[in-house]
Design an enzyme around this catalytic site. Structure first.
Site, mmCIF file in Angstrom:
data_model
loop_
_atom_site.group_PDB
_atom_site.id
_atom_site.type_symbol
_atom_site.label_atom_id
_atom_site.label_comp_id
_atom_site.label_asym_id
_atom_site.label_seq_id
_atom_site.Cartn_x
_atom_site.Cartn_y
_atom_site.Cartn_z
ATOM 1 N N GLU A 59 -7.980 5.624 -4.049
ATOM 2 C CA GLU A 59 -8.369 6.132 -2.754
ATOM 3 C C GLU A 59 -8.510 7.741 -2.911
ATOM 4 O O GLU A 59 -7.582 8.391 -3.687
ATOM 5 C CB GLU A 59 -7.131 6.108 -1.599
ATOM 6 N N ASN A 61 0.914 -1.286 0.086
ATOM 7 C CA ASN A 61 0.124 0.008 0.105
ATOM 8 C C ASN A 61 0.880 1.175 -0.124
ATOM 9 O O ASN A 61 1.803 1.283 0.853
ATOM 10 C CB ASN A 61 -0.723 0.108 1.095
ATOM 11 N N GLU A 62 0.646 2.083 -0.944
ATOM 12 C CA GLU A 62 1.508 3.272 -1.026
ATOM 13 C C GLU A 62 3.078 3.078 -0.655
ATOM 14 O O GLU A 62 3.407 3.621 0.360
ATOM 15 C CB GLU A 62 0.859 4.411 0.052
#
Ligand code: GAL
Length: 673
Positions: A315, A156-157
């Site tokens: 997101e 994630n990121e």
């Protein structure tokens, strides 16, 4: 390779995907039933699951508990919701650093970043990589055939909090990377200019990351460390991706980018081609009243990393975030406007962090699709309404955006331009990018972001802001474009150094001197707050600050000059005709009026239409059989925009114009375009 989230049966995720991160492990089982019921009510089509679940999926090393996740996937599938399944490797469980403390990252001054937050791992750690791949393997073996699975979501990121680690494990990996790049230590010594300040290396083992030093660390060492750091994170992605491709063939693999102005450590233009689907997270800066312009810039750059293909907004937020100094909620209607702005610029998904607002933890005050207050809230009503709108415009999915103007973006240039010990600290890489972008956004002109050696053919105008580091290939590419009849604008602090951050000699800007028909003998940065006036040509009567230079026009014509200041009478803006092409050079930091005037002049010169609709965003997506005009009204008055067709949002005919209410949106399927 699969190009878009698809079900294992081969069908594409239909329309514009809608949903967000779903963290059911934070809630008792009975809440899950309410979750899926409300997801259906909102029109959610995809959920990202398992992003921060490592500690629950592998509570002790080598001991996997995946049944609860299987229940989540089954439940979502039974309710018609597809799953973007995270590999869970973003945040290791406490046991990892307890057993292997060497996996913890260190800052440049040696400070250890301890567990207790998230992402406390060194990107070069072989132990981290081994343990993370073991988890990925277990998940892929178990779920590769699950009917809900449409995409794998690596980590994630990547690099969000741990992008640069300076530990001993990293030092060794950095040496390995440098050996590959330079082969021989003498070549490294030459590239890093180590004859300066007694820095010459006689042994590879003496080479270190640029840790905190008594004064400026070697600039090329810093630049190479930035490149290495980005590559190390990319390697983590590639290792997971390759494993997933092997165990779960046919299911696309992504990782969510963070293309926002304040994020600079990952070279996403290099990462993009490694992803099956480019996905992206974006959050508005609450302090910026025009944050929607930064959003548009970010969305266009995301499309650039995807080489123009549709991308996936993984997101954003329904309202306020929790991590800025003052977390301002979105105004009514802003949720839809922000969402459609991403879609207008090429996203085929509108997803959020997160589905249900958490009760506990650091993000409990972050907005969500389902707020703490439940469904009798304005956010929930807007969420349901957005679901309806996205269904109504579903046919735009798969169409693409093509800009009239190309802006050259390069992360090597960003890293190098912003190194220390430069003529002024007031110059940042993105400053001119944003200024030029703003002028184009105001004028309703769509921009494509391109790499310096991408094909520029077909663009009527190419802008080259702050390309401080310029390779020979990039210089040749731009010269070829202008010689073939193109129009380019190069701004100051471009073409100054080569790929090793060595100055190109013989007068600045070495890489572009000939093309631009100018030579600069000395930089004259201005004092803080100092302004100079400009006269002549398109910049007449405007001001500039931060940067000026002692420039001579050799074969260029002078368009505007300084009226006062240290360089009164010296050229500030020049133009050189090259066959049918034109090469402009802007040597100073123009004020918004000057930048606007220049951009509009350039557009007029090359026949790019501009509009005068302040605060109104107009972007076109086109497919083989239809085109769609997105109109987003960021102002507090209704506007009318010429277009013929049908507004899919309201299902109303637009016989020649579309009227868009204050703060409203329209997506018009165009007739006869
Ligand atoms: C993102 C992150 C999410 C969540 C969100 C909050 O950076 O991927 O997990 O933390 O920010 O805005």
């Amino acid at each position: 390779m699969t190009a878009w989230p698809v079900h294992p049966d081969g069908t594409r995720l239909p329309g514009v995907a809608y949903g967000g991160d779903y963290n059911p492990e934070q809630w008792p089982r009975e809440v899950w039933d309410e979750d899926v019921r409300l997801m259906r009510e909102a029109g959610v089509t995809v959920a990202t699951v398992g992003v921060f679940s490592w500690a629950l999926l592998e509570p002790a090393e080598g001991h996997f508990e995946l049944d609860w996740l299987a229940d989540v996937l089954d439940l979502l599938h039974a309710n018609g919701i597809a799953v973007d399944l995270a590999t869970g490797t973003a945040s290791p469980p406490p046991w990892l650093s307890h057993h292997y403390p060497e996996t913890l990252p260190r800052q440049a001054d040696g400070t250890v970043l301890w567990p207790g937050g998230r992402q406390a791992w060194c990107p070069s750690s072989p132990v981290y990589r081994e343990r993370s791949l073991a988890l990925v393997s277990a998940l892929a073996e178990r779920f590769h055939g699950h009917p809900a699975l449409v995409m794998w979501h690596v980590s994630n990121e990547l690099g969000g909090h741990n992008s640069r680690c300076y530990c001993d494990v990293t030092a060794q990996a950095f040496r390995g990377w440098l050996r590959q790049r330079y082969g021989d230590l003498d070549v490294l010594n030459e590239a890093w200019g180590t004859a300066f300040w007694s820095q010459r290396y006689g042994d590879w083992d003496h080479v270190l990351p640029p840790r905190s030093a008594p004064t400026f660390p070697n600039p090329t060492q810093q630049l190479d460390f930035a490149r290495f750091g980005s590559d190390a994170l990319l390697e983590c992605f590639v290792a997971e991706r390759d494993l997933l491709h092997r165990i779960s063939p046919g299911v696309p693999v992504t990782t969510n980018f963070m293309i926002m102005s304040h994020v600079r450590d990952m070279d996403y233009l290099r990462w993009g081609p490694e992803l099956d689907v480019v996905s992206q997270d974006h959050y508005l800066e609450a302090h910026d009243p025009d944050a929607h312009v930064e959003l548009a810039w970010s969305a266009d750059l995301t499309r650039g990393t995807a080489d123009g293909r549709p991308w996936f907004l993984m997101e954003h937020s329904t309202s306020a975030v929790n991590w800025q100094p003052r977390n301002v909620p979105k105004a009514p209607g802003q949720l839809a406007r922000n969402s459609l702005a991403h879609v207008a610029r090429g996203s085929d998904a509108v997803c959020f962090f997160q589905w249900r607002a958490s009760r506990a933890g650091a993000e409990k005050f972050h907005s969500a699709l389902l707020p703490h207050g439940g469904t009798d809230t304005r956010v929930w009503r807007e969420v349901v309404e957005l679901g309806r709108t996205l269904r109504a415009i579903g046919e735009v999915a798969g169409t693409t955006v093509r800009g009239d103007v190309a802006v050259v973006v390069d992360w090597d240039a960003r890293w190098a331009a912003e190194l220390d010990s430069h003529p002024t600290q007031d110059l940042t890489y993105l400053d001119r990018h944003h200024a030029l972008y703003r002028a184009l956004w105001d004028a309703g002109v769509t921009v494509d972001m391109v790499r310096p050696d991408d094909d520029l053919d077909g663009y009527r105008l190419v802008l080259v802001p702050t390309l401080y580091l310029t390779t020979d290939a990039a210089a040749t590419n731009l010269a070829g474009y202008v010689e073939a009849g193109g129009t380019a604008l190069v701004t100051y602090w471009s073409g100054i150094v080569d790929g090793h951050d060595h100055v190109r000699l013989g007068g600045y800007p070495g890489a572009f001197r000939e093309l631009l028909g100018i030579t600069t003998e000395e930089f004259f940065p201005l004092r803080e707050g100092q302004e100079v006036r400009l006269s002549g040509g398109v910049l007449d009567g405007t001001t500039a600050d931060v940067w000026t230079e002692l420039l001579h026009a050799t074969s260029a014509e002078v368009v505007s000059s300084y009226d006062d200041g240290p360089l009164a009478g010296v050229p500030a803006l020049t133009r050189r005709r090259v066959g049918d092409g034109t090469a402009w050079y802007l040597a100073t930091r123009t004020d918004p009026a000057g930048t606007t005037a220049l951009v509009r002049q350039l557009c007029a010169d090359v026949g790019i239409a501009t509009h005068d609709l302040p605060g109104v965003e107009v972007v076109r997506r086109s497919g083989e059989t239809a085109s769609y005009l997105f109109v987003l009204n960021h102002t507090d008055a209704a506007v009318e925009v010429p277009v013929r067709g049908t507004d899919l949002v309201t299902d109303r005919a637009c016989p020649g114009t579309v009227k868009v209410a204050a703060g409203g949106v329209a997506v018009v399927r165009e007739e006869g375009h």
